[in-house]
Design a protein around this motif. Sequence first.
Motif, short mmCIF file in Angstrom:
data_model
loop_
_atom_site.label_atom_id
_atom_site.label_comp_id
_atom_site.label_asym_id
_atom_site.label_seq_id
_atom_site.Cartn_x
_atom_site.Cartn_y
_atom_site.Cartn_z
N ILE A 23 32.65 22.73 26.99
CA ILE A 23 31.80 21.62 26.04
C ILE A 23 30.82 22.56 25.16
O ILE A 23 30.81 21.71 24.07
N VAL A 26 33.53 22.36 21.48
CA VAL A 26 33.84 20.68 21.25
C VAL A 26 33.45 20.58 20.04
O VAL A 26 34.16 20.03 19.09
N LYS A 34 39.99 18.88 19.77
CA LYS A 34 38.86 18.06 19.69
C LYS A 34 39.41 17.18 21.41
O LYS A 34 38.53 17.40 22.22
N LYS A 35 40.33 16.67 20.92
CA LYS A 35 40.63 15.37 22.14
C LYS A 35 41.29 16.25 22.87
O LYS A 35 41.55 15.40 24.49
N VAL A 38 38.61 18.01 25.29
CA VAL A 38 38.08 16.74 26.23
C VAL A 38 38.65 16.49 27.41
O VAL A 38 38.27 16.43 28.23
N GLU A 42 37.85 17.51 30.87
CA GLU A 42 37.42 16.03 32.41
C GLU A 42 38.90 17.11 33.90
O GLU A 42 38.06 16.53 34.21
N PHE A 88 28.50 17.33 29.10
CA PHE A 88 29.68 17.39 28.33
C PHE A 88 29.45 15.36 27.93
O PHE A 88 30.77 15.20 27.20
N SER A 91 28.30 15.98 24.66
CA SER A 91 28.81 16.73 23.86
C SER A 91 29.85 15.56 22.99
O SER A 91 30.72 14.96 22.26
N ARG A 92 30.43 14.81 24.18
CA ARG A 92 31.54 13.64 23.93
C ARG A 92 30.64 12.53 23.02
O ARG A 92 31.35 12.33 21.88
N TYR A 95 31.06 14.60 19.98
CA TYR A 95 32.27 14.07 18.83
C TYR A 95 32.58 12.22 18.62
O TYR A 95 33.51 12.46 18.06
#
Length: 206
Positions: A23, A26, A34-35, A38, A42, A88, A91-92, A95
């Motif tokens: 995390i 990222v 990054k994708k 992630v 998950e 998370f 972080s998303r 992102y």
Amino acid sequence: MSSDFEGYEQDFAVLTAEITNKIARVPRLPPDEKKQMVANVEKQLEEAKELLEQMDLEVREIPPQSRGMYSNRMRSYKQEMGKLETDFKRSRIAYSDEVRNELLGDDGNSSENQRAHLLDNTERLERSSRRLEAGYQIAVETEQIGQEMLENLSHDREKIQRARERLRETDANLGKSSRVLTGMLRSSALAIPKISLNQLGKIDFY
């Protein structure tokens, strides 16, 4: 039963430390990486949830008098899981904002944002370090419990061996006593004079 719980516990500590580290990485990765990262996080979060479910089932099987300590640890792990999911999500969002900024040509790498990211990463790394230390402590405690159990078993075995030796001594003493009594009975029988039928007829019973 508790050994299974502690095995899941150690796996959970290692897994959450890996998730925390990923995390934190990222925001610094290129878009393609990054994708992928992630998606990886998950998947690991789902694995961590499954471990929590297994641990919860193990706790339910533990006798009530010993369940309190494990229940407290479970509450701590669930809070930790919630914190990971929150981190998370943040972080998303970061992102997603970076992807949007790249599409709009907006430079989002201001010094303030960088400072915020560094602080977040530092906090996550510290939490990861604490989790690893907690996992190590659990392993040490498990080893100590195992050593104490082995010592208790050794003491019990010594008691059983001493009891067997006392039984053997008792059997030996009983055998000696039986032989002595048998000898005394034989001696008594030999000491009684034998009376013939003729002598018996001569005895005046009146």
